[in-house]
Design a protein around this motif. Sequence first.
Motif, short mmCIF file in Angstrom:
data_model
loop_
_atom_site.label_atom_id
_atom_site.label_comp_id
_atom_site.label_asym_id
_atom_site.label_seq_id
_atom_site.Cartn_x
_atom_site.Cartn_y
_atom_site.Cartn_z
N GLY A 144 0.10 -6.31 -15.66
CA GLY A 144 0.43 -5.47 -16.80
C GLY A 144 1.24 -4.24 -16.43
N THR A 145 1.62 -4.06 -15.18
CA THR A 145 2.42 -2.92 -14.75
C THR A 145 3.80 -3.40 -14.32
OG1 THR A 145 1.73 -3.08 -12.44
CG2 THR A 145 0.29 -1.84 -13.93
N ASN A 146 4.60 -2.45 -13.87
CA ASN A 146 5.94 -2.78 -13.37
C ASN A 146 5.95 -2.92 -11.85
OD1 ASN A 146 7.10 -2.72 -15.95
ND2 ASN A 146 7.32 -0.48 -15.85
N GLY A 147 4.78 -3.11 -11.26
CA GLY A 147 4.69 -3.17 -9.82
C GLY A 147 5.41 -4.38 -9.24
N ALA A 148 5.49 -4.40 -7.90
CA ALA A 148 6.17 -5.47 -7.18
C ALA A 148 5.17 -6.55 -6.79
CB ALA A 148 6.85 -4.91 -5.95
N GLY A 157 7.84 -1.07 -8.35
CA GLY A 157 8.46 -2.40 -8.33
C GLY A 157 9.83 -2.39 -7.68
N PHE A 158 10.44 -3.53 -7.61
CA PHE A 158 11.76 -3.66 -7.00
C PHE A 158 12.83 -3.35 -8.03
CE2 PHE A 158 9.20 -6.52 -4.35
CZ PHE A 158 9.51 -6.03 -3.09
N ILE A 217 0.84 -1.21 0.00
CA ILE A 217 0.00 0.00 0.00
C ILE A 217 0.87 1.25 0.00
CG2 ILE A 217 -1.64 1.31 1.39
CD1 ILE A 217 -2.89 -1.35 2.21
N ARG A 218 1.97 1.21 0.78
CA ARG A 218 2.83 2.41 0.86
C ARG A 218 3.53 2.69 -0.46
NH1 ARG A 218 6.97 2.05 3.52
NH2 ARG A 218 6.99 -0.09 4.33
N HIS A 219 3.73 1.67 -1.29
CA HIS A 219 4.41 1.88 -2.57
C HIS A 219 3.44 1.97 -3.74
CE1 HIS A 219 7.74 0.45 -0.07
NE2 HIS A 219 8.56 1.00 -0.96
N ALA A 220 2.13 1.81 -3.50
CA ALA A 220 1.16 1.88 -4.58
C ALA A 220 0.83 3.34 -4.89
CB ALA A 220 -0.09 1.10 -4.21
N PRO A 221 0.63 3.69 -6.14
CA PRO A 221 0.24 5.08 -6.47
C PRO A 221 -1.22 5.35 -6.08
CG PRO A 221 0.28 3.71 -8.45
CD PRO A 221 0.81 2.86 -7.34
N ARG A 222 -1.59 6.59 -6.10
CA ARG A 222 -2.96 6.99 -5.74
C ARG A 222 -3.97 6.33 -6.69
NH1 ARG A 222 -3.76 11.32 -2.36
NH2 ARG A 222 -1.86 12.40 -1.66
N ASP A 223 -5.14 6.01 -6.10
CA ASP A 223 -6.26 5.46 -6.85
C ASP A 223 -5.88 4.22 -7.66
OD1 ASP A 223 -7.86 7.59 -5.93
OD2 ASP A 223 -7.14 8.87 -7.58
N SER A 224 -5.00 3.40 -7.09
CA SER A 224 -4.60 2.15 -7.76
C SER A 224 -5.15 0.97 -6.97
CB SER A 224 -3.07 2.05 -7.87
OG SER A 224 -2.49 2.02 -6.58
N VAL A 225 -4.83 -0.21 -7.44
CA VAL A 225 -5.35 -1.44 -6.84
C VAL A 225 -4.18 -2.29 -6.34
CG1 VAL A 225 -6.68 -3.55 -7.25
CG2 VAL A 225 -7.34 -1.41 -8.36
#
Length: 543
Positions: free
Chosen positions: A520-524, A467-468, A437-445
């Motif tokens: 589909g994103t570069n998230g972790a 992401g890492f 949650i702390r690394h997620a952008p606003r209004d994301s999932v």
Amino acid sequence: MKIRAKLLVSHGFVALVVGCICVLILIGLQATDDSRHSFERSYESLREINELNSDANRLSEQIAELFTVGLEGRDEVTEAYDHLIVQLDVLHTALEADLAEAAPEDRESAQAMLDWITELHTEVESLGAAGMEIFDLLSKGQREVAQSLYARRVEDDLDTSIGTLIDEAIRRNARSVNAEIDAWNELTERQRLLAISIFVTAALVAVGTALLLDKQVSRPLADLSAAADNLASGHGEIALDTRRSDELGDLAERFQEMVQRISEQQASLRAARDSLAEQVSERTESLSQRTEQLEAANARLRELDSSRTQFLADISHELRTPLTVMRGQAEVALRNPNPSSELLQAAMQAMVRKTGQLGQLVDDLLFLARSEAGAIQVIPSPTMLQETLAEVTMDARSLRAADGIRIALHQPEDPVMVDADPARLHQAVMIILDNAIRHAPRDSVVSIDLKRSDDMAYLSISDMGEGFHEADIPHVFDRFYRGRNSRGAGGKGSGLGLAIAYWIVSRHHGRISIGQAENGTNGARVDVILPLLTETEGTDRHA
């Protein structure tokens, strides 16, 4: 008789036999060499006769070719004649030399060969003269007279006489060669019998010498060696023959005396050894126990010293930043002589936030310290992961409300049961979700996916943030490590959360790893794998 004298006599006898064998071998070799020379001479004579026959035929053919090539064939006739005469002269000279040096029994055959060469020389001269006469008749155009002369002198008389001489010489030399072959075969048979006799004699001498040495030297030495081995191994003694009058008899007598003295010394040493062994065993056991205790204590001290040093360095670094911020807020408020209530409230709120962070940091440090000291207990029980995820999702409402972050939970309808400590498992999942949650952008999932396969449960928590970083992957589970893409650089996050989650998952016999989100994103993405609770384990737990 002494052993030295026995050895000298046996060696002398062997040397005499070897000398006789060598003399017989030399005699056989000399006879073989003489027979070989005789055979070579006979073969050489036969070869020379064949060459002379070939050259005589060649001269006759050259004379016959005068009728076809004409006067131009004179040079070939002259060349063939000269070559044959030279060969006869060389052979005549060699036979005269051999006759002068030949043994009496070889003079008759050598003289017969010399007479044959002389007679053949005469016939060849006649053949050459006939050839020159035929050449003169052809040069005068008297071809028919030349042909009549050739038929009478060359074909009928000279060819017949020369052929008769050569055939007779060949037969004589063939008989000589056959005689030499018979002599060679007889000599070979004698040498074979001689070799067999030498082999049998040498074998008998070797066997006799070996038996003598075995009886006089080897057996007594073997008895002494066996007695020494038995004495060394303590299996008893061997009775030795001390009645011999040689050196081995003296050695056996002295060996028996030595055995007696050694037996007496061994008895006294055995008693002393038993007493000493008992004392050494007691002291060795005591020293081993003390050594093990000291090694364990030393290893524990090194571990505690390393942990203490690392802890002091990490905690000093982590406590400095929030304390500095709190002091700065307080100094800003104090510098204003008439601070407003808004300014004081903002300063106090900042200090409260930092105090909360300090409290969380202290709690995390206390947890790690207690886990390293073994003071934290993990009490497993049948736990349904859907219930744990529901509690974590409800607790995370306050974390996601500010930035409008939504949590998407995907889980199967059938219960996913694991053998886990519910409180500790809740703590680990909460740490991972809070980090996402702390690394997620606003209004994301932020997605939570629970699956099961075979005998394992798979839990994945992924966000849509940065992401890492590739350089951070090997260190994400280290204490106080914060990655390059971390938003905690502004004051959030201590770098202890994933280290605590790693400790909790490993104590549940599971695995935790990181990767890239599949949305589909570069998230972790953080994956937690736990073993499922088997029916047998659940039955045993209820019982």
